[in-house]
Design an enzyme around this catalytic site. Structure first.
Site, PDB file in Angstrom:
ATOM      1  N   HIS A   1       0.817  -1.218   0.000  1.00  0.00           N
ATOM      2  CA  HIS A   1       0.000   0.000   0.000  1.00  0.00           C
ATOM      3  C   HIS A   1       0.846   1.263   0.000  1.00  0.00           C
ATOM      4  O   HIS A   1       2.028   1.256   0.275  1.00  0.00           O
ATOM      5  CB  HIS A   1      -1.017  -0.026   1.144  1.00  0.00           C
ATOM      6  CG  HIS A   1      -0.492   0.230   2.514  1.00  0.00           C
ATOM      7  ND1 HIS A   1      -1.313   0.666   3.529  1.00  0.00           N
ATOM      8  CD2 HIS A   1       0.733   0.136   3.052  1.00  0.00           C
ATOM      9  CE1 HIS A   1      -0.605   0.827   4.627  1.00  0.00           C
ATOM     10  NE2 HIS A   1       0.635   0.505   4.368  1.00  0.00           N
ATOM     11  N   GLU A   2       0.176   2.359  -0.362  1.00  0.00           N
ATOM     12  CA  GLU A   2       0.820   3.655  -0.631  1.00  0.00           C
ATOM     13  C   GLU A   2       1.880   3.534  -1.724  1.00  0.00           C
ATOM     14  O   GLU A   2       2.944   4.144  -1.667  1.00  0.00           O
ATOM     15  CB  GLU A   2       1.430   4.249   0.653  1.00  0.00           C
ATOM     16  CG  GLU A   2       0.443   4.500   1.757  1.00  0.00           C
ATOM     17  CD  GLU A   2      -0.727   5.367   1.327  1.00  0.00           C
ATOM     18  OE1 GLU A   2      -0.579   6.145   0.361  1.00  0.00           O
ATOM     19  OE2 GLU A   2      -1.795   5.266   1.937  1.00  0.00           O
ATOM     20  N   GLY A   3       1.548   2.762  -2.731  1.00  0.00           N
ATOM     21  CA  GLY A   3       2.465   2.538  -3.842  1.00  0.00           C
ATOM     22  C   GLY A   3       3.240   1.263  -3.627  1.00  0.00           C
ATOM     23  O   GLY A   3       4.018   1.149  -2.688  1.00  0.00           O
TER      24      GLY A   3
END
Length: 591
Positions: free
Chosen positions: A444-446
């Site tokens: 998550h978050e890239g």
């Protein structure tokens, strides 16, 4: 006795002996603070984290959120009680201006304080973590009315916040989102569409949930150029239910105590107004939404790095405690079966696993705090050139600060399980949950690969290569200081950072972006190891001639990293310099 989720001694060393955060109190913004106030917030957060967050960590994992018969999300009571205490203590507002009711703490201190909660209970800490990032964005780009209506209640702990980017069909490809925003006569917008993987997207833990939603408004260009950002609250300011509907909860491998949702906006489940769609309020200018959201995303990315570090650190301390108390086996030089077994920490391979964990988590924590200190320096700089340099260095380090801990502190959790052996693989011990909770962070978050593309494809070449040049100069300045005190490490790091610069040039001289970026994840890992080696050299310089077990432990961890980890970058740089095409040239049908 329960094992502490973090080491206060290490935090004190990093904050006071290395980063000298008390020097920040000479700046006007932090003039009301002192070491006493910094210690006070660290003590408070450690106390609440240990007493209110840690005790229900396992229970919330085993009793994940569910949708009740009335359609509302049901969460164990301990989560709400812990968050109420968090809110009452004013911790949500810790970084914010006094004019907003905040403590105006330096970012580096606030991040260190938040790490206690992330280490104690990743799931419960996610709710305020997202809320603080949401509020930060609105303070920077929102109107005075939006700040009064939505931010102030978040800082008081009454509202929580989210960010809504991904969609089922788009994932990380935000250019492909289809959520729409149509202007209404009253100046607001009507939002219609579906968002997926929304952490904290629905619950009954707060009076309201403030969603920040990316959507395409009329008049924008194709792809990301047409994206705008909107405040879409669960309840409107007058208490009316907005047309934001929970479709379902996602059930995850770890981090189970945080609701993770599929949300529909404007599907008619709730009708707040005559026009169809959820009511949304434009943030800033239309069609600039992605650039605004990156403010929240970049903050969240460093926060994810802290979360990964904190979970890795908690696992390290758990396995260290176990290794000191668990007796099993005898030294290889002792052939007497009647002799007493020794604590497993006496076995060299167990020491190897503990040293590896220590080098990963203490190095990662140092990097996260260093980046946080850059935020403070950038925000308070009176010289625009200094502010720009701090921001540029932070931009280059952000993909590493997110992804390196997400990979290697997860490996620390893996090693923690191994130290405990069969017991580590059972639910009776915490280390298996810590691993599962941490496994989310490379995604998550890239995802990991996205940050490799970001680092190699954008950050090191930005401003004509100024980003890479500044990183190399910053690391080289540390090496220059270390040449006499730590010559072995100075020589090794200088060779590694020179190789990083050379290989970056080779990759971009290829003239084919597909070839240059084909192995960007390998580049991210190698660059990350160089950066962590630099952070360890910085820590060694702060140790200096100090004596005692704590400082000797720092020396041992640094030695481990330089002798076991940094050499791994050699073959990685060789692969990159060779412009290897294996991944490009392998047809999909072969896989």
């Amino acid at each position: 006795m329960a094992v502490s989720p973090l080491s206060r001694r290490d935090l004190d060393f990093l904050l006071y002996e290395w980063l000298d955060v008390t020097a920040l109190t000479s700046l006007e913004r932090y003039a009301e603070h002192s070491k006493d106030t910094f210690d006070g917030i660290l003590d408070l957060c450690a106390d609440i984290a240990v007493k209110r967050f840690a005790p229900h960590n396992k229970k919330s994992d085993q009793n994940e959120p569910r949708v009740g018969a009335d359609g509302k999300v049901v969460i164990i009571d301990e989560v709400g009680a812990a968050l109420d205490e968090f809110g009452k203590a004013g911790i949500v507002a810790s970084q914010f201006d006094e004019s907003l009711g905040g403590m105006q703490l330096p970012t580096v201190v606030a991040r260190a304080a938040m790490a206690w909660f992330q280490a104690a209970n990743a799931a419960t800490s996610s709710y305020p973590f997202l809320t603080m990032a949401n509020a930060n964005l609105l303070v920077e780009y929102g109107t005075a009315e939006q700040i009064d209506t939505w931010v102030k209640p978040m800082l008081e702990g009454r509202f929580f916040g989210t960010m809504c980017l991904s969609e089922p069909q788009a994932g990380s490809s935000l250019a492909d989102i289809t959520t729409k925003a149509d202007p209404a006569d009253d100046g607001s917008y009507r939002i219609t569409g579906t968002k997926m993987w929304i952490s904290g997207g629905d619950h009954e833990l707060s009076e309201n949930i403030v969603h920040l939603v990316l959507a395409k408004a009329p008049g924008g260009g194709p792809g990301v150029k047409g994206i705008s950002l909107f405040v879409v609250p669960k309840f409107l300011a007058d208490g009316t239910r907005n047309d934001v509907a929970l479709v379902g909860l996602n059930h995850k491998m770890g981090n189970r105590g945080t609701t993770n949702t599929l949300l529909n906006f404007g599907d008619g489940t709730h009708h707040p107004v005559a026009e169809s769609g959820a009511v949304g309020y434009l943030v800033g200018e239309a069609h600039h939404g992605l650039s605004y959201m990156f403010k929240m995303m970049n903050e969240a990315r460093i926060g994810v790095g802290f979360l990964a570090t904190s979970l890795g650190y908690a696992g390290y301390l758990q396995s260290l405690d176990y290794a000191k108390t668990r007796t099993q086996g005898r030294p290889v030089t002792n052939k007497d079966p009647d002799s007493a077994p020794v604590a497993i920490i006496e076995h060299p391979d167990v020491k190897r696993m503990l040293l590896a964990q220590k080098s990963y988590v203490e190095g990662a924590l140092g990097l996260g705090l260093y980046c946080s200190r850059l935020v403070d320096e950038q925000q308070t700089a009176t010289d625009p050139a200094v502010a720009a340099a701090r921001l540029l260095l932070l931009d280059v380090l952000t993909p590493i600060a997110k992804s390196w801990p997400s990979q290697w502190c997860l490996e620390a959790n893996n090693l923690a399980i191994q130290v405990l052996g069969g017991y580590g693989y059972t639910k009776e011990f915490d280390v298996e949950q810590l691993y599962r909770d941490n496994r989310l962070n490379p995604i998550h978050e890239g995802a990991h690969g996205i940050h490799g593309l970001d680092l190699l494809g954008r950050k090191v070449v930005m401003q004509g290569g100024a980003g890479l040049q500044l990183l190399v100069e910053t690391i080289s300045a540390t090496i220059d200081r270390a040449e006499s005190a730590e010559p072995e490490y100075a020589v090794a790091l200088r060779a590694a950072v020179e190789r990083l610069a050379q290989v970056t040039g080779t990759l971009w001289a290829a003239g084919d972006p597909a070839v240059s970026l084909a192995n960007s994840t390998v580049y991210l890992e190698a660059a990350g190891h160089v950066v962590i080696a630099w952070i360890w050299l910085e820590q060694l310089l702060a140790v200096g001639d100090s004596t005692g077990d704590f400082y000797d432990g720092k020396r041992a961890a640094a030695q481990y990293f330089y002798r076991y980890e940094l050499p791994k970058t050699g073959p990685q740089f060789d692969l990159l310099a060779g412009l290897d095409r294996t991944t490009l040239d392998t047809p999909a049908d072969w896989l």
